[in-house]
Write an enzyme that holds these catalytic residues in place. Structure first.
Site, mmCIF file in Angstrom:
data_model
loop_
_atom_site.group_PDB
_atom_site.id
_atom_site.type_symbol
_atom_site.label_atom_id
_atom_site.label_comp_id
_atom_site.label_asym_id
_atom_site.label_seq_id
_atom_site.Cartn_x
_atom_site.Cartn_y
_atom_site.Cartn_z
ATOM 1 N N HIS A 1 0.843 -1.208 0.000
ATOM 2 C CA HIS A 1 0.000 0.000 0.000
ATOM 3 C C HIS A 1 0.877 1.256 0.000
ATOM 4 C CE1 HIS A 1 -3.958 1.869 1.715
ATOM 5 N NE2 HIS A 1 -3.282 2.767 1.003
ATOM 6 N N ASP B 1 -8.685 2.857 -3.188
ATOM 7 C CA ASP B 1 -8.196 3.464 -1.954
ATOM 8 C C ASP B 1 -8.188 4.984 -2.027
ATOM 9 O OD1 ASP B 1 -6.910 3.211 0.709
ATOM 10 O OD2 ASP B 1 -5.312 4.290 -0.321
ATOM 11 N N HIS C 1 -5.585 -0.601 5.705
ATOM 12 C CA HIS C 1 -5.370 0.213 6.921
ATOM 13 C C HIS C 1 -6.444 0.048 8.002
ATOM 14 C CE1 HIS C 1 -8.041 2.672 4.521
ATOM 15 N NE2 HIS C 1 -7.074 3.211 3.799
ATOM 16 N N ASP D 1 0.866 2.712 3.756
ATOM 17 C CA ASP D 1 -0.032 3.768 3.287
ATOM 18 C C ASP D 1 0.760 5.070 3.121
ATOM 19 O OD1 ASP D 1 -2.242 5.128 2.398
ATOM 20 O OD2 ASP D 1 -3.243 5.220 4.347
#
EC number: 3.5.2.3
Length: 428
Positions: A56, A150, A230, A303
């Protein structure tokens, strides 16, 4: 290619061993190795891990090169010990066609600080109304296997079901950003005591948990794979744990910042702490750590969300959401999981290399440190402690929540298929 002898490293935190790299592969692992003409890396006391894999990452290119590029993002990845990253689809234009994902894939091939695997959008333009070209992206040169909107949730249950059905045909996975949009309109931080005291719009845990509950049931019904991006609440942990107990094919990730930081940080009104999903409570942090330790949460994913200075250095309500994370992730995991005794280094290798590579089907990554395997490796000085200085980041952006904070561990070397991308903490 030359030979490299890594001498005396603690492979996955175990007993010291020597590791010989010959070209692109690990040629031998054992004690007292030698190789004529080999470059020797003295690694006594350091831990050798398989190259890290991030499922990610936001590389921003194409479209937001002021935040990050594939080049700067992969340099940041190599600095953090990563040999492969999965690039999210919320670029400009959105990576919702074979053409765009191939562009990102080719940029990764050209720059080479780590492998770049594009993630394809689930819906056209991330708008949630029409499925994107999932099959074409999978069949493209990029070979996309992970799909995600996302930044936005696939909140339409029918669209989500269709996506799960479609990717099942080729073993793909839908990675969901679990956020019920109507429950988070105007939300600025975690809903709770702190949001009430600060007068900021609250982001309730149920906005995440309700979507996860729906999606694991859809995955069970379809017989497909779903991945939760997440994950941030104790309630979400319990839903995923329940789903796994039923045999549902669900995996989940946690970010380093959700393992360490809480919503108490928001009392400073510093937008560096503004992130999606928001920082949660101490209770949530404890639950996330325990779930990562027991395997309910499968992986750590950064992330990594770079933003230019002007998008974060402003009042809280106007600030962009997100934090950079590639260059500090391993240190935060050491602080929260290893130094607390919740994970050993073998566990770290699983959560940050083996499992993410398996979920994303990253060929050649997440492999054991053993003879015949690709030489994708990371060497870590676990005894190091130092303050985080974003001025030294390889990333184009500096929006880290750890500036000035002392963290343990430092990646000293990274090898991508036997080629050093980081030597003594410096990019090659």
């Amino acid at each position: 290619m030359s030979k490299i002898l890594i001498r005396g490293a603690k492979v996955l935190g175990g007993a010291p061993q020597d590791v010989l790299i010959d070209g692109e592969i690990v040629a031998e692992v054992g004690e007292g190795l030698s190789a004529e003409g080999a470059e020797v890396v003295e690694a006594a006391g350091k831990v050798l891990l398989p190259g890290l894999v991030d499922l990610h990452t936001h590389l921003r290119e194409p479209g937001r090169e002021d935040s990050e590029t594939v080049l700067t993002g992969t340099r940041a990845a190599a600095s953090g010990g990563y040999t492969a990253v999965f690039a999210m689809a919320n670029t400009f234009p959105v990576a919702d066609t074979a053409g765009v994902v191939e562009q990102v894939w080719r940029l990764g091939k050209e720059h080479g600080y780590c492998d770049v695997q594009p993630i394809g959008a689930v819906t056209v333009g991330l708008e949630g109304r029409k499925l994107a070209e999932l099959g074409a992206m999978h069949e493209s040169a990029a070979g996309v296997t992970v799909f995600s909107d996302d930044g936005k949730c696939v909140d339409d249950a029918v669209i989500m079901r269709r996506a799960l059905e479609y990717v099942k045909a080729f073993g793909g996975v839908v990675a969901q950003h679990a956020q019920e949009p109507r429950l988070t309109e105007g939300a600025q931080m975690n809903e709770g005591v702190v949001s009430a005291e600060l007068g900021l719009g609250g982001w309730p845990a149920v906005a995440e948990e309700s979507v996860i509950a729906r999606d694991v049931l859809l995955a069970e019904h379809v017989g497909s794979r779903v991945h939760i991006c997440h994950l941030s609440t104790a309630g979400s942990v319990e839903i995923v744990r329940w789903a796994k107990s039923r045999g549902i094919d669900v995996t989940a990730e946690v970010t380093p910042h959700h393992l360490l930081l809480t919503d108490e940080m928001v009392r400073t009104y510093n937008p560096v702490y503004k992130v999606n999903p928001p920082l949660r409570t101490e209770r949530d942090v404890r639950a996330l750590r325990e779930a990562l330790a027991d395997g309910t949460i499968d992986i750590v994913a950064t992330d990594h969300a770079p933003h230019p200075h002007e998008d974060k250095d402003c009042e809280w309500a106007a600030a962009a959401m997100g934090m950079v994370g590639l260059e500090t992730a391993l240190s935060v995991v050491q602080e929260t999981m290893v130094d607390t005794g919740l994970l050993d280094w073998t566990g770290v290798a699983d959560r940050m290399s083996f499992a993410p590579a398996r979920i994303g089907r990253a060929t050649g990554h997440g492999r054991p440190v053993s003879a015949g395997e690709p030489a994708n490796l990371t060497l870590v000085d676990t005894e190091y402690r130092g303050q985080v200085d974003p001025a030294g980041f390889a990333s184009r952006s500096r929006n880290t929540p750890y500036e000035g904070r002392e963290l343990p561990g430092r990646v000293t070397h990274t090898w991508l298929r036997g080629k050093a991308t980081l030597v003594d903490g410096k990019l090659t």
